[in-house]
Scaffold this active site. Structure first.
Site: not given
Ligand SMILES: Cc1ncc(C[n+]2csc(CCOP(=O)(O)OP(=O)(O)O)c2C)c(N)n1
Lengths: 382, 344
Positions: B44, B75, B98, B101, B144
């Site tokens: 991404e 993902e 991250f 994710f 995050h």
């Protein structure tokens, strides 16, 4: 049945293998057509604007103005270091506000990280709405009290939750609707597709609102999907897809309102794609000049949701200078209050780290709690 | 040594010293892509934006969109298509934006990436790299800052590596891309902007995956650590020196495979060990490491192997993360608990 000694089993007539034809397949949706219009639905600037409800429109207008001011104030707070980050919804206020206003108190909102404004328009305290982004806790409010799920950062993961909640409400006999918000990028995630499918199969009272604001961080829609529109994705799951001008507050309100009503009376889910634009960068940490030009932004500035509504309402005599001034004053009051309350450092108790991991602390957590308490005491003595 | 003027376009900025870890990683991707046309980068925002941490900056310009691809936002799809690409002979390097994710991709990672070689009796290796920015300390909001290394370590078939210096970032990335097995490449977010005087045009050692390195030698105890906690341990060792403590710091670099030899040799010399990482302690990497050290060094140990880890809580909000992350003081407290001998 006679047992055969031969190696090859006797086969029944070929005719017995003929499948009985299935009953003609019919979509289980209401008469609402599955395929979206090819052009986004608009009210402002069309004849349909003649039948607008003046009271509702003034309320929408005031909320848009307040929302714009909220976005500006929150962005300013990032520059002052008061917020860790703020994903602005400037330019998208019509979607945010309409999503909040079409819901009844008992309904639920499932926002993404960009939808702070929808939560505020629904009545959430503006400071509580910013807790996540300020960094003092992950969710600054009680979701059950507010009927607002936690602002969701992993993309599209809130959508199956909305379906499950709506389904549960229906099982209990409550006429509750869930409205779930997601970005254009989020529609590529598996969770988006699974949520739509469950919702359609269960006929769950859910409305999916996709805010197509052109980009997922730097990636334009053309690299996200090859579909004619995101609303088209509804068809394959067996639910109606509606395409609406996301900067036309009256249109978004009408389309979402219809979808909520349909869901409430058992008509099942709807996918609404609102075509809009993200005027600011993705967040204050993003450099938008790397992936888009100013000209594009300016085109969309000219199609501003507040100006569109203001022009229409003033031309039709539904809004006058006093009304505009009142809306702006209310927005300033909100901003001043937000500034003031965000100006103080929140007082945090580090021991909260252990307070809500489990209903009852594990023995390991109690040990770690003691360690941190000792550290804090030592710090205090220094 | 080449001068800045003779450096290639992508290297120009880097030749000016010092370079950051993010730049060194990017340079490693670039060099691997230039050498081997089967290396593809995808994820991404890796194209025009150059990744949110700018690691892939410039790659799309130099190699085009087929080699450096902005994918749809999914993902599982990113890693799943990478599996297919690897089946056909490419060497994909995928970016998970991250740590938290990457979880949608775990199905592909665990059910296919990690075991493809095994289930095909060696017929279908998976030479791909999964880049995961990980860890806290940068004030990120929820989702995050996770340290997910224990999940990866628990899955047989994956290599798991993490650099702590600019040079290692380059060298380990080159080794990861060259590996014929899948490598989970954990990039410590808070070290992305750490700098070193490093020239991309001078040769940098590419260590084989699986070797730890002694970052600082000492006689009194070993700090076993990796990634973002290495600088913390170096600082702790420096602080301890003032009090007469002589700490050795071992940077694992590779969690799978694990360099038992370097670690055991160090602990045998020092007789004491503390494992330091910011991932949670319970069920975390430190438990495995402490057990291995105990198994190999039992008769040399003067004290139990201790662990200093993050608390066993979901990663906290940024305003509280400093209480969660193991800092110098917490490391020194653990060292003190090793019952220090007076002769140090
Ligand atoms: C599962 C997951 N992957 C990646 C990210 C990182 N990320 C945060 S926002 C974003 C782009 C989202 O774009 P879109 O869905 O269009 O929403 P918008 O930001 O435009 O409102 C990405 C990739 C994330 N939050 N969650």
């Amino acid at each position: 049945m006679k047992k055969s000694n031969t190696a090859v089993q006797e086969l029944p007539d070929a005719g017995a293998y003929m499948p009985t034809p299935p009953p003609a397949w019919k979509p289980r949706t209401d008469p609402a057509p599955l395929l979206p219009d090819t052009e986004p639905y608009r009210v402002l600037g069309t004849d349909a604007a003649g039948r607008l409800d003046a009271g509702l429109m003034r309320r929408l207008y005031a909320e848009l103005v307040r929302g714009r001011r909220y976005n500006a104030q929150a962005t300013a707070l990032t520059k002052q270091g008061r917020l860790a980050v703020y994903p602005s919804s400037t330019g998208q206020e019509a979607c945010e506000v309409a999503a909040a206003l079409v819901l009844e108190d008992r309904d639920w909102l499932f926002p993404s990280y960009r939808d702070t404004l929808a939560a505020v328009a629904r009545g959430l305290d503006p400071v509580q709405a910013l807790t996540l982004l300020r960094g003092d806790w992950h969710t600054g409010y009680d979701p059950r009290e507010q009927r607002i799920a936690p602002l969701c950062t992993p993309l599209a993961t809130q959508l199956p939750h909305a379906v499950g909640l709506a389904h549960a409400a229906r099982l209990k006999g409550d006429d509750v609707v869930a409205l779930a918000m997601v970005g254009d990028g989020g529609t590529s995630e598996g969770d988006f597709h699974e949520a739509l499918n469950f919702a359609a199969v269960w006929r769950a009272p859910v409305v999916f609102l996709v805010q197509n604001n052109g980009f997922a961080i730097s990636v334009p829609l053309a690299k996200q999907t090859a579909a004619p529109s995101l609303a088209h994705k509804a068809v394959g799951y067996g639910m109606p897809g509606r395409l609406v001008d996301g900067n036309d507050a009256a249109a978004v309100h009408e389309v979402l309102g219809e979808a909520v009503e349909r869901a409430r009376r058992g008509g099942g889910p709807t996918l609404v794609e609102a075509v809009t634009y993200r005027i600011e960068a993705h967040t204050n940490a993003d450099d938008a000049t790397r992936y888009r030009g100013d000209a594009e932004v300016e085109t969309w500035r000219a199609h501003d949701p507040i100006q569109l509504l203001e022009r229409e309402l003033t031309e039709r005599g539904m809004l006058d200078d006093d009304g505009i001034r009142e809306a702006r004053e209310a927005a300033e009051t909100m901003a001043a209050d937000l500034r003031e309350r965000m100006n103080a450092d929140p007082v945090l108790d580090p021991m909260d780290l252990f307070a809500h991991v489990y209903a009852e602390k594990t023995s390991q957590l109690r040990e770690q709690e003691a360690l941190l308490r000792a550290e804090l005491e030592a710090e205090g003595e220094r | 040594m080449t001068t800045a003027a003779s450096a290639s376009a992508a290297g120009t900025a880097l030749a000016a010293k010092p370079a950051t870890m993010a730049q060194a990683l990017g340079r490693a991707l670039r060099d691997a892509m230039a050498e081997d046309p089967s290396v593809h980068v995808m994820g991404e925002d890796v194209g025009a934006l150059g990744g949110v941490f700018r690691v892939t900056d410039g790659l799309v310009k130099e190699f085009g969109e087929d080699r450096c691809t902005d994918t749809p936002l999914a993902e599982a799809g990113i890693l799943g298509t990478a599996v297919g690409m690897a089946m056909y002979g490419l060497r994909p390097v995928v970016e998970m934006q991250f740590d938290a994710f990457a979880y949608p991709a775990f199905e592909q990672l665990i059910s296919h990436v990690a075991r493809m070689r095994n289930r095909t009796r060696g017929g279908m290796p998976m030479p791909l790299v999964i880049r995961v920015p990980y860890g806290g300390g940068i004030g990120g909001v929820e989702h995050h800052s996770d340290s997910s290394e224990a999940y990866y370590m628990a899955t047989p078939g994956l290599h798991v590596v993490t650099p702590s210096t600019v040079e290692d970032a380059y060298g380990l990335m080159r080794a990861a891309i060259a590996s014929d097995d899948p490598v989970v490449f954990l990039e410590p977010k808070r070290l992305y902007w750490s700098k070193a005087a490093w020239s991309p045009d001078a040769p940098t050692a590419v260590e084989p995956i699986g070797r730890a390195v002694v970052r600082r030698s000492g006689r009194s105890a070993t700090l076993i650590t990796y990634g973002p906690s290495v600088p913390v341990c170096m600082e702790a060792a420096a602080a301890a020196e003032a009090e007469g403590w002589d700490l050795e710091v071992v940077d694992l670099r590779s969690l799978v495979p694990f360099d038992d030899e370097t670690v055991a040799a160090s602990v045998r010399r020092t007789g004491r060990a503390v494992v330091v990482h910011e991932s949670t302690g319970f069920g975390g990497p430190g438990g495995e490491i402490a057990a291995r050290v105990t198994e190999r060094c039992f008769h040399h140990l003067e004290a139990p192997v201790l662990r200093v880890a993050g608390f066993d809580i979901p990663y906290p909000p940024p305003m509280l993360e400093r209480h969660h992350l193991p800092g110098v003081d917490r490391v020194l407290d653990a060292v003190a608990r090793l019952q220090w001998e007076a002769d140090n």
